[in-house]
Design a protein around this motif. Structure first.
Motif, PDB file in Angstrom:
ATOM      1  N   LYS A 195      13.939  -3.986  -1.350  1.00 15.49           N
ATOM      2  CA  LYS A 195      15.095  -4.476  -1.746  1.00 15.49           C
ATOM      3  C   LYS A 195      15.970  -3.394  -2.498  1.00 15.49           C
ATOM      4  O   LYS A 195      16.881  -2.842  -1.974  1.00 15.49           O
ATOM      5  N   ASP A 196      15.138  -2.531  -3.283  1.00 17.45           N
ATOM      6  CA  ASP A 196      15.662  -1.487  -3.794  1.00 17.45           C
ATOM      7  C   ASP A 196      14.671  -0.292  -4.351  1.00 17.45           C
ATOM      8  O   ASP A 196      13.663  -0.332  -3.951  1.00 17.45           O
ATOM      9  N   TRP A 197      14.816   0.948  -5.363  1.00 16.03           N
ATOM     10  CA  TRP A 197      14.083   1.507  -5.594  1.00 16.03           C
ATOM     11  C   TRP A 197      12.861   1.135  -5.891  1.00 16.03           C
ATOM     12  O   TRP A 197      12.710   1.554  -6.208  1.00 16.03           O
ATOM     13  N   ASN A 198      13.414   0.019  -7.138  1.00 18.45           N
ATOM     14  CA  ASN A 198      11.993  -0.508  -7.773  1.00 18.45           C
ATOM     15  C   ASN A 198      11.048  -0.754  -7.188  1.00 18.45           C
ATOM     16  O   ASN A 198       9.850  -0.273  -7.549  1.00 18.45           O
ATOM     17  N   ASP A 199      11.300  -1.390  -5.658  1.00 19.85           N
ATOM     18  CA  ASP A 199      10.142  -1.643  -4.894  1.00 19.85           C
ATOM     19  C   ASP A 199       9.371  -0.487  -4.133  1.00 19.85           C
ATOM     20  O   ASP A 199       7.760  -0.913  -4.084  1.00 19.85           O
ATOM     21  N   LEU A 200      10.377   0.251  -4.292  1.00 21.36           N
ATOM     22  CA  LEU A 200       9.123   1.490  -4.357  1.00 21.36           C
ATOM     23  C   LEU A 200       7.830   2.591  -4.531  1.00 21.36           C
ATOM     24  O   LEU A 200       7.172   3.610  -4.834  1.00 21.36           O
ATOM     25  N   VAL A 201       7.666   1.619  -6.253  1.00 25.81           N
ATOM     26  CA  VAL A 201       6.862   1.872  -7.343  1.00 25.81           C
ATOM     27  C   VAL A 201       6.043   1.449  -7.556  1.00 25.81           C
ATOM     28  O   VAL A 201       4.761   1.403  -8.040  1.00 25.81           O
ATOM     29  N   ARG A 202       6.357   0.080  -6.457  1.00 21.60           N
ATOM     30  CA  ARG A 202       5.059  -0.956  -6.440  1.00 21.60           C
ATOM     31  C   ARG A 202       3.807  -0.222  -5.495  1.00 21.60           C
ATOM     32  O   ARG A 202       3.195   0.718  -5.015  1.00 21.60           O
ATOM     33  N   THR A 203       2.259  -1.130  -6.334  1.00 18.43           N
ATOM     34  CA  THR A 203       1.429  -0.297  -5.563  1.00 18.43           C
ATOM     35  C   THR A 203       1.076  -0.097  -4.091  1.00 18.43           C
ATOM     36  O   THR A 203      -0.186   0.288  -3.726  1.00 18.43           O
ATOM     37  N   ASP A 204       2.065  -1.436  -4.031  1.00 22.31           N
ATOM     38  CA  ASP A 204       1.188  -1.740  -2.313  1.00 22.31           C
ATOM     39  C   ASP A 204       1.844  -0.862  -1.687  1.00 22.31           C
ATOM     40  O   ASP A 204       1.497  -1.637  -0.183  1.00 22.31           O
ATOM     41  N   VAL A 205       2.700  -0.262  -1.458  1.00 17.87           N
ATOM     42  CA  VAL A 205       4.247   0.169  -0.506  1.00 17.87           C
ATOM     43  C   VAL A 205       3.211   1.366  -0.862  1.00 17.87           C
ATOM     44  O   VAL A 205       2.848   2.602  -1.163  1.00 17.87           O
TER      45      VAL A 205
END
Length: 337
Positions: A134-144
Motif C-alpha cells: 500500500k505504501d513505502w512502509n511495506d517495501l521494507v518488510r522482510t517478505d517483499v
C-alpha cells in the motif's frame, strides 16, 4: 531523339531538380531509458508540423535511449545529440560543468526551469497484489522483494532512492539514524539493480523476478495497460517526490550540426497544448491545470516534496547521496555485513 525519349528525359530532369531542392535534416534527441513510447508519439506529430512550414526540408527525429546518467556521459564522450530530454537536473548540468557544451543559465531558457513535464514514483505489483503493498512502509518488510534501477546509472533509480529516503526522513522526524536503517532494509530487499528503468521493467515483467517494481508513474501505468492479461496493479504512494524532467538544446553541437532552428522549435513544441495532451496519455503530469483536470482520474493525489525542499539543492544531494563513499555506497556496503 523520339518524342517519347524526350518526355522521359524531361521527367528525369524534373525529378532531379526537385530532389536537389529538398534537403533532409536529422535531429538527435538523447533521452532517458523509459521514454521511448512517449517520444515515438511526439516525434511523428512534430515531423508533420515541420513539413507543413518547411516543405523543402525533410525532418527525421532520431532517438537515443539509456539510463539518464549514462546518456549524459555518452554526450561528454562525443555523442553529437542536438537536444537532451532527461529526468534529472544533474544529468543536464554536467554537460556544462564537465564539457562546457551548454551555458550555466540553461534552466532559464525555457518555462518551468526548462521542465515541460514531470512524474513521480509508483509501484507495480502482481495480480491481486498478493503482498498487500500500500505504501513505502511495506517495501521494507522482510517478505517483499524489490526491483528498481541502479541509482549510479539511472535517474529513475536515483528518484526511487530519494523518494524512499525523503519519506523515511519525514516518518522519522529527521532522525538520520532511523532513516538509514530504513534504507538499509530497503536495499536488502532489492533482488536486481538494472542499469536503467526499462531493464528493471524487463526483469520484473519478462523474467518475473520480484514482488514490486519501483519506477516512474508513467512507466508502471504503461506496462499495466500493455499487459492487461497479466493483471498488474499500480500503487501511487500518498507522499512522494516530484520528478521534474529537464530539457535543453546542446549549443556546441547545434553549431556543428546546423540544427539550431529545428532543435529550439522541437523543445518549444513540447510545451504546446497538443504535445502536453499526448504526455498525459502516457501518464506524465504537466503544468497545465486544465489538462490535469481533464485527466484527474489518471493521476491519483499525492503530497509532493521536491529535491530542493528535502535535500537543500541538487549539488548538496548529489554530494551526500551519490558521490563515491556517499550514503548509497555506505549503505550498500552495510547491507552485506
Amino acid at each position: 531523339m523520339t518524342l517519347t525519349l524526350i518526355k522521359k528525359t524531361m521527367a528525369y530532369l524534373f525529378i532531379f531538380v526537385l530532389s536537389s531542392s529538398v534537403q533532409a535534416t536529422v535531429l538527435l534527441n538523447s533521452s532517458y531509458d523509459v521514454s521511448r513510447e512517449l517520444f515515438s508519439a511526439l516525434n511523428v506529430i512534430f515531423e508533420k508540423q515541420w513539413a507543413q512550414t518547411h516543405p523543402n526540408d525533410i525532418l527525421i527525429v532520431k532517438q537515443s535511449h539509456a539510463g539518464s546518467s549514462k546518456q549524459a556521459l555518452s554526450i561528454l564522450q562525443g555523442l553529437k545529440a542536438d537536444v537532451v530530454t532527461y529526468n534529472q537536473v544533474t544529468d543536464v548540468q554536467i554537460l556544462h560543468d564537465k564539457g562546457q557544451l551548454i551555458p550555466s543559465n540553461w534552466q532559464k531558457r525555457l518555462p518551468n526551469n526548462s521542465s515541460p513535464f514531470y512524474s513521480t514514483m509508483a509501484f507495480l505489483v502482481r495480480k491481486g497484489n498478493p503482498k498487500n503493498i500500500k505504501d513505502w512502509n511495506d517495501l521494507v518488510r522482510t517478505d517483499v522483494k524489490l526491483i528498481f534501477s541502479n541509482p549510479k546509472t539511472s535517474g529513475n533509480g536515483r528518484y526511487a532512492w530519494l523518494a524512499a529516503w525523503g519519506v523515511a526522513n519525514l516518518m522519522n522526524e529527521n532522525d538520520t539514524l532511523q532513516t538509514r536503517k530504513f534504507m538499509k532494509q530497503l536495499l536488502q530487499n532489492v533482488e536486481v539493480f538494472d542499469t536503467g528503468g526499462r531493464g528493471a521493467t524487463t526483469t520484473f515483467v519478462g523474467h518475473k523476478i520480484g514482488d514490486v517494481l519501483i519506477s516512474f508513474e508513467s512507466e508502471v501505468n504503461t506496462i499495466r495497460d500493455r499487459y492487461v492479461q497479466q493483471g498488474y496493479e499500480v500503487i501511487v504512494p500518498t507522499i512522494n517526490i516530484m520528478a521534474k524532467f529537464p530539457v535543453t538544446w546542446i549549443d556546441k553541437n547545434l553549431s556543428q550540426n546546423h540544427t539550431e532552428k529545428v532543435a529550439k522549435a522541437y523543445l518549444h513544441y513540447l510545451y504546446t497544448p497538443s504535445a502536453q495532451k499526448i504526455m498525459t496519455h502516457f501518464y506524465y503530469r504537466v503544468n497545465n491545470p486544465e489538462l490535469m483536470k481533464q485527466n484527474k482520474n489518471r493521476f491519483p493525489y499525492t503530497k509532493f516534496f521536491t529535491i530542493e525542499q528535502m535535500f537543500g539543492s541538487w549539488d548538496r544531494m548529489t554530494q551526500i547521496h551519490f558521490s563515491n563513499g556517499g550514503e548509497l555506497d555506505q549503505i550498500l556496503a552495510e547491507r552485506h555485513e
